[in-house]
Each structure stands twice: as structure tokens, then as C-alpha cells.
Design a protein around this motif. Sequence first.
Motif, PDB file in Angstrom:
ATOM      1  N   ALA A   1       0.832  -1.207   0.000  1.00 33.91           N
ATOM      2  CA  ALA A   1       0.000   0.000   0.000  1.00 33.91           C
ATOM      3  C   ALA A   1       0.872   1.265   0.000  1.00 33.91           C
ATOM      4  O   ALA A   1       0.600   2.219  -0.738  1.00 33.91           O
ATOM      5  CB  ALA A   1      -0.911  -0.011   1.230  1.00 33.91           C
ATOM      6  N   PHE A   2       1.923   1.275   0.809  1.00 34.29           N
ATOM      7  CA  PHE A   2       2.813   2.455   0.843  1.00 34.29           C
ATOM      8  C   PHE A   2       3.443   2.696  -0.527  1.00 34.29           C
ATOM      9  O   PHE A   2       3.539   3.836  -0.998  1.00 34.29           O
ATOM     10  CB  PHE A   2       3.938   2.256   1.873  1.00 34.29           C
ATOM     11  N   LEU A   3       3.876   1.607  -1.178  1.00 32.93           N
ATOM     12  CA  LEU A   3       4.543   1.762  -2.477  1.00 32.93           C
ATOM     13  C   LEU A   3       3.562   2.241  -3.547  1.00 32.93           C
ATOM     14  O   LEU A   3       3.928   3.057  -4.408  1.00 32.93           O
ATOM     15  CB  LEU A   3       5.216   0.444  -2.888  1.00 32.93           C
ATOM     16  N   ALA A   4       2.316   1.756  -3.461  1.00 33.58           N
ATOM     17  CA  ALA A   4       1.302   2.211  -4.422  1.00 33.58           C
ATOM     18  C   ALA A   4       1.048   3.703  -4.241  1.00 33.58           C
ATOM     19  O   ALA A   4       0.975   4.470  -5.220  1.00 33.58           O
ATOM     20  CB  ALA A   4       0.011   1.412  -4.222  1.00 33.58           C
ATOM     21  N   ASP A   5       0.917   4.154  -2.989  1.00 32.80           N
ATOM     22  CA  ASP A   5       0.698   5.582  -2.717  1.00 32.80           C
ATOM     23  C   ASP A   5       1.901   6.412  -3.162  1.00 32.80           C
ATOM     24  O   ASP A   5       1.753   7.506  -3.706  1.00 32.80           O
ATOM     25  CB  ASP A   5       0.427   5.798  -1.219  1.00 32.80           C
TER      26      ASP A   5
END
Length: 217
Positions: A204-208
Motif C-alpha cells: 500500500a505504501f509503495l502504491a501511494d
Amino acid sequence: MKFFVDTADIDAIRELHDLGMVDGVTTNPSLIAKSGRDILEVTKEICELVDGPVSAEVVATETDAMLAEGRHLAKIAPNICVKLPLTWDGLRACKVLTDEGTKVNVTLCFSPNQALLAAKAGATYISPFIGRLDDIVLDGMDVIRDIREIYDNYGFETQILAASIRSANHMKEAALIGADVATAPPDVIRKMAAHPLTDAGLKAFLADAEKAGIKIV
Ligand code: G3P
């Protein structure tokens, strides 16, 4: 809890050693056979790589022959710890070698009574085999817990080296009980880093970060 790595695979030891995760190494005849290398040669190499104790196991079964093998192994390096099976002959050899100042790891322990005898014989380490007790539908951790209590009752200095560790959960349980050392295969140590929420959170962090165009260097 100290971490020993239960392998004779030099590359695996080196990788974990570089991460500061190796306080010692344990081997046994099966692990040496798996390495495909000469026991004296591979053990010497491990001793040069690691500062902590390196357990090397005898293959003799009678006290005098165990002593001859143990003394030969002890000459490999100052950090050798001679591994002896928990038999009557092994206990006799343990007493002699520890009196000579050699570190001894008494292995193939499956009961608190065996551990009590090893402590009386001056063992540096006692290795209760958790996984192999679990294999026969006993609770290996109960044995570790009982040994901890017995050793603490009387102030024995023999260190509990939880062995035959098969899972990250075994590592956690051994640490909770207060084993002095746990020896585990490299894969089990790696698996201790894994958590599905870590993976999901990172995704999720990498997608954001990608959406926001975050760049650091
Ligand atoms: O440290 C003892 C260990 O090598 C035995 O493990 O999995 O063969 O029971 P395992």
C-alpha cells in the motif's frame, strides 16, 4: 537469547553473520554429510568465520574413542565446542573434556532428567530437541520449560540450547521460556522477518508513493 545457526553451509552462515545474527554455529554428522565436505576442513572454515562457539560432533560411541575424537576436534580452533550424545559414555566423556577446559555441547537430549545429568557432568550446553519431540506428539517446549526451572532452582551454569527448531514459532516460544540459546536452520531465522501485514502495508505504501510521484534519490 543467543542465535546459533544449525548448518554447515558456509554461504548461509556468512550471510547471517554479516547481519550480526550469528552468535555461534552447531553442526552434526547429518549436516556435515549434507555439506558434502570433509568435517575437519569445513569445521575449520566455520571457526575462522565465526567468533562464537562452533559445535562439532563426535561419531564414536565409547568414552575413550569419544575423548580421542573430541580432543582432535578441539585442536581445530579455540572456539570449538565438542558435541557429545547424551549416553552414559557421552556423559563420562563430557566430564573429562570439561575438566580439561574444553567446551562441550551435550546433544540428543529429550528429557529434563537427561538435562540434569548433563549439568552435573559439567556440560557447557545442553541441547534438547524440540522438533523431534513434537514429531512423536509430545511437547518439546514443555521439556525446555522444565529444564529452565530445574537449572534455575539450583543455579546450574549449563546453558539451555534449544535445538531441532523447525519454525519461527519455536524461536518465539524458546525466547519466552528463557532458553539461553536457540539453534535454527538459516531458513527459520529468515522466516522470523516475515509477516503478512508487513507485506500488505508495504504494498500500500509503495502504491501511494507511485501515485504521488515520491522520489527520494
Ligand atoms: O540441532 C539439532 C538439529 O540439527 C536437529 O534438527 O530438524 O533434524 O530434528 P532436526
